[in-house]
Scaffold this active site. Sequence first.
Site, PDB file in Angstrom:
ATOM      1  N   ASP A 272      55.793 157.647   9.103  1.00  0.00           N
ATOM      2  CA  ASP A 272      54.829 157.696  10.204  1.00  0.00           C
ATOM      3  C   ASP A 272      55.243 158.742  11.224  1.00  0.00           C
ATOM      4  O   ASP A 272      56.169 158.537  12.000  1.00  0.00           O
ATOM      5  CB  ASP A 272      54.731 156.319  10.864  1.00  0.00           C
ATOM      6  CG  ASP A 272      53.721 156.292  11.998  1.00  0.00           C
ATOM      7  OD1 ASP A 272      52.842 157.182  12.033  1.00  0.00           O
ATOM      8  OD2 ASP A 272      53.798 155.375  12.833  1.00  0.00           O
ATOM      9  N   LYS A 279      54.563 161.392  17.384  1.00  0.00           N
ATOM     10  CA  LYS A 279      55.708 160.751  18.022  1.00  0.00           C
ATOM     11  C   LYS A 279      56.726 161.802  18.443  1.00  0.00           C
ATOM     12  O   LYS A 279      56.824 162.874  17.828  1.00  0.00           O
ATOM     13  CB  LYS A 279      56.411 159.807  17.035  1.00  0.00           C
ATOM     14  CG  LYS A 279      55.622 158.628  16.554  1.00  0.00           C
ATOM     15  CD  LYS A 279      56.445 157.837  15.535  1.00  0.00           C
ATOM     16  CE  LYS A 279      55.663 156.696  14.935  1.00  0.00           C
ATOM     17  NZ  LYS A 279      55.486 155.588  15.883  1.00  0.00           N
ATOM     18  N   ASP A 290      58.804 152.091   7.974  1.00  0.00           N
ATOM     19  CA  ASP A 290      57.521 151.571   8.458  1.00  0.00           C
ATOM     20  C   ASP A 290      56.714 150.878   7.369  1.00  0.00           C
ATOM     21  O   ASP A 290      55.624 150.381   7.633  1.00  0.00           O
ATOM     22  CB  ASP A 290      56.696 152.702   9.087  1.00  0.00           C
ATOM     23  CG  ASP A 290      55.783 152.225  10.202  1.00  0.00           C
ATOM     24  OD1 ASP A 290      56.065 151.159  10.776  1.00  0.00           O
ATOM     25  OD2 ASP A 290      54.797 152.910  10.501  1.00  0.00           O
ATOM     26  N   ARG A 353      47.519 148.974  11.868  1.00  0.00           N
ATOM     27  CA  ARG A 353      46.415 148.004  11.900  1.00  0.00           C
ATOM     28  C   ARG A 353      45.186 148.526  11.160  1.00  0.00           C
ATOM     29  O   ARG A 353      44.385 147.739  10.644  1.00  0.00           O
ATOM     30  CB  ARG A 353      46.091 147.665  13.357  1.00  0.00           C
ATOM     31  CG  ARG A 353      45.530 148.813  14.172  1.00  0.00           C
ATOM     32  CD  ARG A 353      45.659 148.582  15.669  1.00  0.00           C
ATOM     33  NE  ARG A 353      47.053 148.634  16.101  1.00  0.00           N
ATOM     34  CZ  ARG A 353      47.468 148.443  17.359  1.00  0.00           C
ATOM     35  NH1 ARG A 353      46.574 148.180  18.298  1.00  0.00           N
ATOM     36  NH2 ARG A 353      48.734 148.506  17.664  1.00  0.00           N
TER      37      ARG A 353
END
Length: 508
Positions: A272, A279, A290, A353
Amino acid sequence: MPRVELLPGLPRLGEDDVLAVPVGSGGTLPAWLTSPPFGTLAPVPARLLTGALRDTGNTGKAGAITNLPVPGRRPRSVVAVGQGDGTLPHLRGYVATAVRRAQTLAEHGATRLVLPLDGAAAPAGADEVRAAVEAALLAGYRFRETSRPHPLRLATVTLVAADADDPAVVTATRAGEVTASAVAWARDLVNTPSDTKDPAWLARQALERLSGLPHVTVTVLGPEELTAGGFGGVLAVGGGSASPPRVVVAAYEPPGAGPARPVLVGKGITFDTGGLSIKPTAGMREMKTDMAGGAAVLAALDAAARLELPVAVTAVVPAAENAVSGSSYRPADVVRHVGGRTTEVQNTDAEGRIVLADGLAHARLRLGATVLVDVATLTGAMRVALGARTAGLYATTDGLATALSTAALHAGERIWRMPLDGAYADLLHSDVADAGNAPGNPGGTTAALFLRPFAGDLPWAHLDVAGPARAGSDDAEVVKGGTGYGARTLLRWLEAGAPVDPPPTTTD
């Protein structure tokens, strides 16, 4: 991992052995060390060991350790370890501490650790033996695929329990071995670097490990199947990577299984970057882990099948790499999920999500799920709220929450129920979609509220494992790196029959 054997009494000790001695509260030594027949032949006189405990301040506090080389080298060393109050968590700590010390000695020639388990009050039963087997195997775990040369490792851990021949204890030993093997596999998956671990690799690992097991089928959905199936979330998150996404569906259906069809959904983000909402470097360093939720649900199914549990279970892992490129999904995009619900992308780093939404909807609409549990390293907010060792649990029913909390207690994994507070639902409002994916704080709760509609009216629980899925240091049977957290809790829940109703109340 070492071989584990269970014996009813202490074996003859040799110069390649390490003997563990459990130390009770106040520095109390076990009766077998101080009384005939072994006491008269003890490798270390009880008086000498008592003095060493006093000199090192070892009063039996959980995890305290005193090392004593033995004249004559039979055994080569005694490791006295505090057993605290003798509870299962302290038993795991005793076993793990002794194993780690023995592993150090193995680099210098020791090959076996002899570990007595019986307590002062009662002999070790099935629960204690299973916990000890799991701790012995998992405490010695190390991921060594990318390092050379490998150090010498302990060959055998001999557990000593008076009731070793009891059928329930024998069964518990087998269960502990299977559980530890599955958790170690999950750790391997989590710890593998992302230059190896792309979605296709993760799918191959599931196929290789699971497809040969009785009553297990593994299906891998590639880009074409995902497009046809409406997996808009998985395709969006994985669209920026040169490694296309996959969805792994592993099903265990033993003959005679009842009507319950629990489905476990695990987040499988193999790396990720945050996507276009990128990030900082420090935030990416742990992101090979992750996909820990996906590893946990696959490991739980693996163990359930190997233990031949009489409950059917399916694991769904939406796997994708959230990368940065010209084809990355963007803030303000609208994603359409399995079943038609839509999400406005407000932050591409809230990708977990988005893929879980597809997995939950697919399980509900197409796999015949009767209860859903998802596991994900989902929010930094949960790590802030509960720390690095405890997972947050959200659930739509008290019965399911109680069942999972009870399973976690037996598994030795910390869990804390969080409020699924509908008062925050308005924060998910979007002018252009059914919901936005980054509604803000309270971050753990709003993430759970985002996922809830995809479970429909089914009993559903969400485990946010952002804290305990990875560890910065060793602690009992947990080791630095990927922990495999969640696999044991899910397995214990499945062993109990995957209950969703509150336990019956009793009256006098």
